[in-house]
Structure formats: C-alpha cells, structure tokens
Design an enzyme around this catalytic site. Structure first.
Site, mmCIF file in Angstrom:
data_model
loop_
_atom_site.group_PDB
_atom_site.id
_atom_site.type_symbol
_atom_site.label_atom_id
_atom_site.label_comp_id
_atom_site.label_asym_id
_atom_site.label_seq_id
_atom_site.Cartn_x
_atom_site.Cartn_y
_atom_site.Cartn_z
ATOM 1 N N CYS A 24 0.987 -1.148 0.008
ATOM 2 C CA CYS A 24 0.116 -0.047 -0.041
ATOM 3 C C CYS A 24 0.762 1.267 0.141
ATOM 4 O O CYS A 24 1.985 1.092 0.570
ATOM 5 C CB CYS A 24 -0.913 0.119 1.170
ATOM 6 N N ARG A 57 3.904 -0.387 -5.027
ATOM 7 C CA ARG A 57 3.588 -0.897 -3.485
ATOM 8 C C ARG A 57 2.283 -1.641 -3.461
ATOM 9 O O ARG A 57 1.855 -2.311 -2.446
ATOM 10 C CB ARG A 57 3.653 0.250 -2.461
ATOM 11 N N TRP A 116 -2.697 -2.962 -1.763
ATOM 12 C CA TRP A 116 -2.580 -4.168 -1.756
ATOM 13 C C TRP A 116 -3.209 -4.944 -1.018
ATOM 14 O O TRP A 116 -3.039 -4.762 0.522
ATOM 15 C CB TRP A 116 -0.954 -4.435 -1.892
ATOM 16 N N ASN A 119 -1.382 2.405 5.567
ATOM 17 C CA ASN A 119 -0.581 1.197 4.943
ATOM 18 C C ASN A 119 -0.065 0.511 6.194
ATOM 19 O O ASN A 119 0.736 0.993 7.253
ATOM 20 C CB ASN A 119 0.724 2.036 4.430
ATOM 21 N N GLY A 120 -0.411 -0.825 6.129
ATOM 22 C CA GLY A 120 0.043 -1.590 7.367
ATOM 23 C C GLY A 120 -1.015 -2.500 7.906
ATOM 24 O O GLY A 120 -2.180 -2.770 6.934
ATOM 25 N N GLU A 148 16.780 -18.118 -9.060
ATOM 26 C CA GLU A 148 16.245 -16.733 -9.315
ATOM 27 C C GLU A 148 15.618 -16.566 -10.648
ATOM 28 O O GLU A 148 14.853 -15.853 -11.102
ATOM 29 C CB GLU A 148 17.564 -15.999 -9.329
ATOM 30 N N LYS A 174 12.105 -15.128 -11.311
ATOM 31 C CA LYS A 174 11.640 -13.818 -12.254
ATOM 32 C C LYS A 174 10.738 -14.377 -13.257
ATOM 33 O O LYS A 174 9.910 -13.391 -13.457
ATOM 34 C CB LYS A 174 12.960 -13.351 -12.967
ATOM 35 N N GLU A 197 7.233 -14.534 -11.966
ATOM 36 C CA GLU A 197 6.582 -13.350 -11.297
ATOM 37 C C GLU A 197 6.079 -12.402 -12.195
ATOM 38 O O GLU A 197 5.085 -12.059 -12.292
ATOM 39 C CB GLU A 197 7.888 -12.485 -10.503
ATOM 40 N N HIS A 249 16.136 -37.481 -9.411
ATOM 41 C CA HIS A 249 15.511 -37.780 -8.053
ATOM 42 C C HIS A 249 14.011 -37.653 -8.148
ATOM 43 O O HIS A 249 13.522 -37.570 -7.005
ATOM 44 C CB HIS A 249 16.257 -37.478 -6.790
ATOM 45 N N LYS A 276 5.942 -4.561 -3.977
ATOM 46 C CA LYS A 276 7.404 -4.429 -4.045
ATOM 47 C C LYS A 276 7.962 -4.561 -2.530
ATOM 48 O O LYS A 276 9.102 -5.183 -2.184
ATOM 49 C CB LYS A 276 8.123 -3.053 -4.619
#
Ligand code: F6R
Length: 627
Positions: free
Chosen positions: A2, A27, A74, A100-101, A500, A504, A507, A523, A622
């Site tokens: 947020c 955000r 968010w 925000n929170g 990574e 990427k 995402e 395996h 983010k």
C-alpha cells in the site's frame, strides 16, 4: 505494501496526489482512491483496479481543493473491491483516513465502535480509524494532554494510542480544512517540505518532483501539516524538534528514460550499479583493501553466520553462504525469515546474524531480526550488537533495527521484480566474504588481489553480456510465449541463479517454473520432462561444469529443448544445447553476476511478448510489509 500520499498547500491537490500515487503504485495496485476537502465537505473518489481507473473517474470531477490524501492498495483485509478501497470515512463522512499496514486489534475496536452506533461500510481493518477519530472529536478527553491546541490533532492522537500493529496513516477532516495529520508506527512515512506546501508519502519518489527536502518520521511520531508548516510530535503529544534533509534523488531517476518498462531499464543499469559498489567497497590501499566500516567485533571469534531473508534476497543470501563458506571458512546458514520466526535455530554465542532486504521493510525479515535481537539480550552474549543489515535503503526500518548496515548502492528500483538490487546484494556479499577471509587470513593476498581485479572487470563484462543477448532472447521469447512450464538447473554457486531465473519468470510472465540443483533432477523432477518443457541450464567452467553438462544431456534425452547459459565461444556447449545464451567467460566464483542477466532478460521478454504488465505483475507488491 500500500502506498499513501498527502498534500496541503496552494496548488490543486488532486493532480499532485494522483501523480504521487503513480510513483507508489509499485507498492500495490488492487484499488486506489483520494479524498480532498472543499467547501466544508470531504470529496472521496475510489476505484477498483489500477490507478488509471481512478484517474478516469476523476476526470468528471471538479478539483479545486488544496488539501487531500490518497492511497493505492495491496489488499490484506477484505477483497480488492471499491468498498474496501481507501480512503475510509467515519459515519458522518467528516473524517477521511488512508493507512498502510495492519491494525492488529481492529476486531475489538470495531465491535466497540459498532455498539456506540458507528456504521461500518467495508471489511478493512483501517475503517476503525476514522470512526475512532470521530468518537474522540465528539467526546474529547477532559484535559488536553498534547502540546498542540488543535482538537483534530488531539482526537487523532487519542485514536492512534488505541491502535496496535504496524501502520502509517494520513488523515484529514472536513471541519479542520487546514490540517493534515500523518502518523508512523513501523511502516514508512516521509514528510516533504516545499514553498508554502507540504507533503507526506510512503516513499520519496512520490514527492521528489515537488521537493527534495524531506524528513523521515520515526516510529511513534506524528506530523501536523498546515499551510504554514509542519509540527512533529510523539504519541504522548510532546513537540519534537526535527530538521529535514536533502534527498539524493532526482525526478529523472523515477522516469523510464526511453525504456519500455522500468524492469528493462533496471536490467540495463546493472553495470553502473556494480561500478558504484566497487567504488564503495574496494580501495587501492593494500593494507586495507576492503572498506565496509564494520567494527572489529564482527570478525572476532566468529563461529557461525546465519542469514535471514525472503524471495530474491534469499537467493542472494544463498550465494553469500557459498562465498563466505568457501572463502572465509565460516559455517553459514540461510533461512527464510518467515520460517525462522516460528522455528529458530539454537543461537550459539559467536554468531553473526545478517538480515538481507532490498527494501528494508519486509515484515517477515524485520520480525525475525527483532526476535534475534531479543534472544541475544536474553543470552547476555559477549557481543550483543552482532546484527548486520544488507539493504538498498539504509534509512528504512531495518536501518533502525540493526547495529550495522551494508548499503548495496542499487539506486531506486521501481520494477516490482528485483533485478539490479539482486546484483547489488551479490556485490555486498563478495565484499563481506572477502573481508572476512582477509581478516581471518583464509585467503592469500595474491588470490585476494586477483579476485578484486576480476571484480573490477565485471561492469564491462555485463555490458558485453547485455549486448550479446539482445536479439537472441527476443527470438526465444517469441518461441516460448505460449510455453506453460520451464525448468532451470544449476549447481554450486549457480544453483541459486537457477532459483532466481525461475522466480523471475514466474513473477512477470505467470509461467510455471522450477529451479533445481541439476544433480537432483534424476531424483524426481525428471519425470516432468518432455518436448513441451524447456530446460535452462547454467553451465560455467569450474568445479561442476562437466556435471551440469551431463545433467543437461539427461534432459535432452527426454526431448526437452535445452537452453544453455554458457561461456561465449564454448564449442562443447554448442554441441549439447539447442540454444545458447552466452556470457563472458569469467572465474566460476564470479559467474553468478553474469549468468543471472540472460535469465532476467528471458523473463522480461517473454512477459513483454505476452503483453503483460511487467513492472506491476498481478498479486505482487514491491515491499511486503505484512506477514
Ligand atoms: C522478487 C522480489 C521479491 C523480494 C522479496 C523480499 O523479484 O522482488 O521476492 O525479493 O519480497 O523483498 P526485500 O528484499 O525488500 O526484503
């Protein structure tokens, strides 16, 4: 997550709020809204979805107000619907709040306020705040406790003292059209100082095009913004004396500068980031070749290192572990912060704990570090403050929490998927591992000099690697735009790069991807392979080169199309792989800084070809400031 923004001054607030929210959209972008005050009324406009929906809605609204607050969300409590979008208002629609929170005790507060007759219109935790403020405006406490005579400020202060959790808040009230109150408690908030106009925001990019004079509120502080200036108080109501500082950020840095997306721009900024790190961490002084300014006790009697991180930072930490163990010989564990919080490893006396977080605001990483800090004080360790943060935002909450910081010098990263800050984190780990090795004399001076010299060549090797990929990857992106599954494999220091690369791709392109240590494929995961599942293998000369090549052959025998991240002009690799993504041939130890680059570009180009919103992928934010 947020983003919040606030404005009070002499210009029309709506456009300033909207452009601020645009810079904070990284955000969260489930819904957005703004509330302004004009002619004694709060005008609140909200819209589901991204900011452009709100912008279109506002086109029809007259917007002369000079005070207002805004929010980009968010979703945590309540679906991403318009009725849950901020700002939220009290029953009488006089007070508007953005947050925000998380308000942890919102259920009790909501119950209590409902009994008093307040009407709730959303499922959010935030909505208790405007009702609480309205309640304290209606029934102020008998004695004024704050050193501020404003009834609005006092009502907000009383309300804030009832809240539990981590939050940043901005609020306005139609009955006090010259006041905007901003509050910080464990969620970021900065105040901007212009000429006769003042701002608040979750992050500096939202205000940098108006002013570079900012003050970062600390936990437990509130700011009262009026057209005449800014007053800062603590939650007890005592006035504090604080001075703004000048931001080292220009409005240009928050623009795409000709690139189609921030992610691509940030990938191309990586040579510059590595140069900045080299400049900051390494010297020409043979008696002190590495400059991290860490106190001696960080190195004395050190027996163990534990690293706590999430996501891409966790991948950087895995490479950090490899470097620290191989160069300095110190046993190192890497833990997901979210797991560690509930099952911490036993703490031994001479342990260095490192928190890695680009944003410095990731809730799980901060909570794990806070727990570690407490465990240490209970143990009465010899060196209490052996807590180190590796971050791109030294001014963040992390910065306040740990005793030492390594600044990764990544510059502002706006694309939600981390790219240049990953490379910057790697650079911090190279410097730390070499520093530990140098001081513990586990590396010879010649070898140290060799590695530092090779690191100094890396920026131009990144440039060459970027240049080599351009056309190759666009062609691959075309071929793979409809692919549904990908496997990435690597070994040793390049295993975290396989993780990574897969992260990427997931995402930004929403393609299912898995990263595996190449030797583990047989395996189990090898059962997934057929002609529809491409395998990307990272095969750089060194310890495990031949092993990776034979693991790649095993995949080829199952009809997978094989893509190799290999050194340029490698004849052996050319025979095995269907497609090559060549990088410069560097020592295996340094290779992750290069091998990650084609994988970032592959993820980017596939997502761009699929027409996706690369910089703001669905469901992500983010900085993840909730557990
Ligand atoms: C991946 C990504 C996330 C973050 C994670 C931790 O591209 O951006 O996985 O790495 O949320 O964030 P920080 O480093 O800010 O703690």
């Amino acid at each position: 997550m947020c983003g919040i923004v606030g404005y009070i001054g002499t210009q029309a607030a709506t456009e300033i709020l909207l452009s601020g929210l645009e810079k904070l959209e990284y955000r969260g972008y489930d819904s957005a809204g703004i509330a302004t005050i004009w002619e004694g009324e709060v005008n609140c406009v909200r819209a589901k979805g991204k900011l452009h929906n709100l912008r279109s809605k506002l086109e029809a609204v007259e917007a002369p107000a000079q005070i207002g607050i805004g929010h980009t969300r968010w979703a945590t409590h309540g679906k991403p619907e318009e009725y849950n979008a901020h700002p939220h208002m009290d029953t009488a629609m006089r007070v508007a709040v953005v947050q925000n929170g998380i308000i942890e005790n919102y259920r009790e507060l909501r119950q209590d306020l409902k009994q008093k007759g307040y009407v709730f219109r959303s499922e959010t935790d935030t909505e208790v705040i405007p009702h609480l403020i309205a309640e304290f405006l209606k029934n102020p406490p008998s004695s004024q406790l704050a050193q501020c005579s404003s009834p609005f400020f006092e009502a907000v202060r009383q309300a804030v003292n009832k809240l539990k959790g981590a939050f940043a808040i901005a609020c306005v009230c139609a009955d006090f059209p010259d006041e905007l109150i901003a509050i910080r408690q464990q969620a970021p908030l900065v105040i901007g100082f212009g000429q006769g106009e003042f701002f608040c925001a979750s992050d500096t990019p939202a205000i940098v095009s108006h002013t570079r004079a900012v003050l970062t509120l600390e936990n437990g502080e509130m700011a009262r913004l009026t057209p005449l200036g800014v007053e800062i108080y603590n939650f007890a109501g005592d006035r504090l004396k604080k001075q703004p500082r000048l931001l080292n950020l220009s409005p240009m840095m928050v623009e795409k500068q000709g690139f189609k997306h921030f992610m691509l721009k940030e990938i191309y900024e990586q040579p510059g980031v590595v140069r900045a790190c080299l400049e900051a961490y390494f010297t020409n002084d043979i008696n002190a070749p590495i400059n991290l300014s860490l106190p001696a006790e960080f190195y004395d009697d050190l027996e163990q290192i534990q690293i706590l991180a999430c996501g891409t930072s966790w991948h950087a930490a895995l490479i950090g572990k490899y470097l620290i163990e191989q160069l300095a010989g110190i046993p190192t564990q890497v833990q997901y912060a979210s797991e560690f919080r509930y099952a911490p490893s036993p703490l031994t006396a001479n342990t260095l704990t490192i928190g890695v977080t680009q944003s410095g605001e990731t809730a799980d990483t901060l909570a794990a570090l806070a727990m570690e800090k407490e465990r240490r004080s209970a143990l009465e360790l010899k060196y209490q403050p052996r807590l180190l943060g590796i971050t791109n935002r030294p001014e963040s909450t992390l910065g306040e929490m740990v005793s030492q910081i390594i600044n990764i010098h990544g510059g502002l990263e706006i694309g939600v998927a981390a790219t240049k800050t990953f490379i910057a984190q790697l650079m911090a780990f190279y410097a730390l591992a070499l520093d530990l090795a140098y001081r513990r004399q586990t590396i010879s001076p010649d070898k140290l000099e060799d590695i530092i010299n090779s690191l100094r060549q890396i920026p131009k090797e990144i440039e060459a690697t970027l240049e080599r990929q351009e056309n190759l990857i666009e062609q691959l992106a075309h071929d793979f735009a409809e692919t549904t599954d990908f496997i990435f494999v690597g070994r040793g220091i390049n295993f975290p790069i396989a993780l990574e690369g897969a992260l990427k791709l997931k995402e930004v392109s929403y393609i299912h991807a898995e990263g595996y240590p190449a030797g583990e494929m047989k395996h189990g995961p090898i059962a997934l392979l057929d002609a529809k599942v491409p395998v990307v293998a990272i095969a750089m000369p060194g310890n495990v080169y031949e092993k990776v090549l034979s693991n790649a052959q095993e995949a080829k025998a199952r009809d997978s199309r094989l893509i190799g991240v290999t050194p340029v002009n490698d004849g052996e690799a050319a025979e095995i792989f269907n497609d090559l993504l060549p990088v410069s041939n560097v020592d295996e130890l340094l290779s992750p800084i290069l091998t990650v680059i084609p994988l970032q570009l592959l993820a980017y180009h596939i997502a761009a070809r699929r027409g996706l919103d690369v910089d703001q992928p669905r469901n992500l934010a983010k900085s993840v400031t909730v557990e």
